[in-house]
Design a protein around this motif. Structure first.
Motif, mmCIF file in Angstrom:
data_model
loop_
_atom_site.group_PDB
_atom_site.id
_atom_site.type_symbol
_atom_site.label_atom_id
_atom_site.label_comp_id
_atom_site.label_asym_id
_atom_site.label_seq_id
_atom_site.Cartn_x
_atom_site.Cartn_y
_atom_site.Cartn_z
ATOM 1 N N GLN A 177 15.835 18.425 76.971
ATOM 2 C CA GLN A 177 15.984 18.084 75.558
ATOM 3 C C GLN A 177 15.351 19.126 74.644
ATOM 4 O OE1 GLN A 177 14.208 14.181 75.466
ATOM 5 N NE2 GLN A 177 15.841 13.263 76.696
ATOM 6 N N GLY A 178 14.764 20.141 75.228
ATOM 7 C CA GLY A 178 14.096 21.172 74.448
ATOM 8 C C GLY A 178 15.024 22.318 74.081
ATOM 9 N N PRO A 179 14.498 23.342 73.427
ATOM 10 C CA PRO A 179 15.286 24.520 73.039
ATOM 11 C C PRO A 179 15.463 25.433 74.251
ATOM 12 C CG PRO A 179 13.022 24.810 72.330
ATOM 13 C CD PRO A 179 13.094 23.444 72.971
ATOM 14 N N THR A 180 16.389 25.086 75.139
ATOM 15 C CA THR A 180 16.444 25.705 76.460
ATOM 16 C C THR A 180 16.677 27.211 76.414
ATOM 17 O OG1 THR A 180 18.746 24.936 76.580
ATOM 18 C CG2 THR A 180 17.077 23.619 77.719
ATOM 19 N N ALA A 181 17.452 27.701 75.458
ATOM 20 C CA ALA A 181 17.658 29.152 75.369
ATOM 21 C C ALA A 181 16.339 29.864 75.093
ATOM 22 C CB ALA A 181 18.678 29.484 74.283
ATOM 23 N N SER A 182 15.516 29.303 74.232
ATOM 24 C CA SER A 182 14.216 29.899 73.940
ATOM 25 C C SER A 182 13.254 29.746 75.112
ATOM 26 C CB SER A 182 13.611 29.257 72.688
ATOM 27 O OG SER A 182 14.397 29.544 71.554
ATOM 28 N N GLN A 229 12.111 37.382 69.778
ATOM 29 C CA GLN A 229 11.905 36.519 68.619
ATOM 30 C C GLN A 229 13.029 36.702 67.604
ATOM 31 O OE1 GLN A 229 10.332 33.876 68.580
ATOM 32 N NE2 GLN A 229 8.229 34.289 67.861
ATOM 33 N N SER A 230 13.523 37.919 67.479
ATOM 34 C CA SER A 230 14.654 38.169 66.582
ATOM 35 C C SER A 230 15.862 37.343 67.005
ATOM 36 C CB SER A 230 14.999 39.658 66.586
ATOM 37 O OG SER A 230 16.130 39.912 65.764
ATOM 38 N N ALA A 231 16.125 37.327 68.313
ATOM 39 C CA ALA A 231 17.253 36.534 68.817
ATOM 40 C C ALA A 231 17.003 35.044 68.628
ATOM 41 C CB ALA A 231 17.484 36.858 70.293
ATOM 42 N N ALA A 232 15.773 34.592 68.904
ATOM 43 C CA ALA A 232 15.452 33.171 68.749
ATOM 44 C C ALA A 232 15.590 32.720 67.301
ATOM 45 C CB ALA A 232 14.033 32.906 69.255
ATOM 46 N N GLY A 233 15.199 33.587 66.381
ATOM 47 C CA GLY A 233 15.265 33.224 64.965
ATOM 48 C C GLY A 233 16.679 33.063 64.441
ATOM 49 N N ARG A 234 17.666 33.571 65.165
ATOM 50 C CA ARG A 234 19.060 33.429 64.749
ATOM 51 C C ARG A 234 19.751 32.220 65.379
ATOM 52 N NH1 ARG A 234 18.760 39.121 65.478
ATOM 53 N NH2 ARG A 234 19.761 38.975 67.529
ATOM 54 N N ARG A 235 19.046 31.524 66.256
ATOM 55 C CA ARG A 235 19.663 30.382 66.922
ATOM 56 C C ARG A 235 19.594 29.128 66.046
ATOM 57 N NH1 ARG A 235 16.419 32.115 71.579
ATOM 58 N NH2 ARG A 235 17.707 33.552 72.798
ATOM 59 N N GLU A 283 16.925 23.919 63.377
ATOM 60 C CA GLU A 283 16.714 22.498 63.631
ATOM 61 C C GLU A 283 15.234 22.194 63.824
ATOM 62 O OE1 GLU A 283 16.801 18.453 64.799
ATOM 63 O OE2 GLU A 283 17.990 19.713 63.455
ATOM 64 N N GLY A 284 14.521 23.066 64.521
ATOM 65 C CA GLY A 284 13.098 22.841 64.749
ATOM 66 C C GLY A 284 12.303 22.838 63.456
ATOM 67 N N LYS A 291 9.254 15.678 59.526
ATOM 68 C CA LYS A 291 8.399 14.849 60.387
ATOM 69 C C LYS A 291 9.222 13.919 61.273
ATOM 70 C CE LYS A 291 4.283 14.923 57.410
ATOM 71 N NZ LYS A 291 4.780 16.005 56.549
ATOM 72 N N ARG A 292 10.225 14.495 61.923
ATOM 73 C CA ARG A 292 11.082 13.756 62.852
ATOM 74 C C ARG A 292 11.241 14.539 64.131
ATOM 75 N NH1 ARG A 292 15.781 16.460 63.261
ATOM 76 N NH2 ARG A 292 16.478 17.740 61.492
ATOM 77 N N PRO A 293 11.642 13.876 65.223
ATOM 78 C CA PRO A 293 11.867 14.602 66.480
ATOM 79 C C PRO A 293 13.049 15.569 66.320
ATOM 80 C CG PRO A 293 11.648 12.253 66.896
ATOM 81 C CD PRO A 293 11.784 12.412 65.404
ATOM 82 N N ALA A 294 12.928 16.741 66.895
ATOM 83 C CA ALA A 294 14.015 17.710 66.831
ATOM 84 C C ALA A 294 15.112 17.353 67.815
ATOM 85 C CB ALA A 294 13.489 19.110 67.137
ATOM 86 N N ALA A 295 16.334 17.623 67.441
ATOM 87 C CA ALA A 295 17.503 17.399 68.309
ATOM 88 C C ALA A 295 18.055 18.761 68.724
ATOM 89 C CB ALA A 295 18.559 16.564 67.579
#
Length: 259
Positions: free
Chosen positions: A200-205, A232-238, A243-244, A251-255
């Motif tokens: 359920q996490g940011p699997t690509a990151s 980090q450059s690539a992660a910042g474009r996702r 969403e995070g 203040k809600r769970p990220a999807a």
């Protein structure tokens, strides 16, 4: 009997080594089935995390030296490693999703390497880890000489490899070989909980984080700083980054979707 079992649930694919009568020892047939299963898992974008475990009372007892296609004097062990064992380690190392190992019994020789190839390894309290190669006049393989020094350090790696003693799950956790030792009855539920959390996490990151941490031990500081900046450059474009941040501010769970 199928040497590999696959079960899928909520983004987690559980792969069970299924030769319990041989403590899931690594025969040629098992490794062929494992290679095919890992290809299938990697190709399905619905799979977000792999949970690796063994059927019965052992995780994996290492190479099957009795009827497993590996016979002293008849097999070139280098060819066996090149053709059947090393491809599996490379597949696990490159799998585009987090990997959790649930070590439910003995993990010996190459079986220990399969467990250590995971990103997070849990072991039942009754489990144990052993490098048994010295007992049969062989050298460690299936990535053992790569994984062990990186997890427990060179001194403990040499002790394990040259003495062949079993390291308990509790000691393995204390030495940093695995993430955690848990009670036997809790192993699968705890491993599944962690696998679902990763799925359920940011699997690509998470996969990018794994890559950075692996290369960091052998990279000069300036090169590693540059690698972090590029990642980090690539992660910042996702989409997951947006969403995070949105979830944090609201203040809600990220999807997360892994994209």
């Amino acid at each position: 009997m199928n040497p590999i079992l696959l079960e899928r649930d909520d983004g987690v694919v559980r792969l069970t080594l299924n030769r319990p009568e041989r403590l899931n020892a690594m025969s040629v047939d098992l490794m062929l089935a494992l290679r095919a299963a890992l290809d299938e898992i990697a190709a399905d974008k619905a799979n977000r995390c792999l949970l690796l475990t063994g059927a019965g009372r052992g995780f994996c007892a290492g190479a099957d030296l009795s009827g497993g296609g590996i016979e002293p004097g008849e097999s070139d062990l280098g060819d066996v490693i090149h053709n059947w064992f090393n491809p599996v380690v490379r597949q696990l190392h490159a799998l585009p999703m987090p990997i959790v190992a649930a070590v439910n019994g003995i993990a010996a020789g190459g079986g220990a390497s399969l467990a250590l190839a995971a990103d997070i390894a849990l072991a039942a309290r009754s489990a144990g880890f052993s490098q048994v190669f010295c007992r049969i006049a062989l050298v460690p393989d299936v990535g053992s000489t790569y994984f062990l020094p990186r997890t427990v350090g060179p001194a403990r790696a040499l002790g394990m490899a040259m003495l062949g003693e079993v390291v308990s799950a509790e000691d393995a956790a204390a030495q940093g070989m695995i993430w955690r030792c848990v009670e036997d009855a809790e192993l699968l539920s705890e491993a599944t909980r962690l696998a679902r959390r990763l799925a359920q996490g940011p699997t690509a990151s998470l996969v990018a984080t794994r890559r950075l941490l692996r290369q960091g031990a052998d990279t000069a500081l300036d090169d590693q700083l540059e690698a972090e900046a590029q990642a980090q450059s690539a992660a910042g474009r996702r989409a997951d980054f947006a969403e995070g941040v949105s979830a944090f501010l609201a203040k809600r769970p990220a999807a997360f979707t892994g994209r």
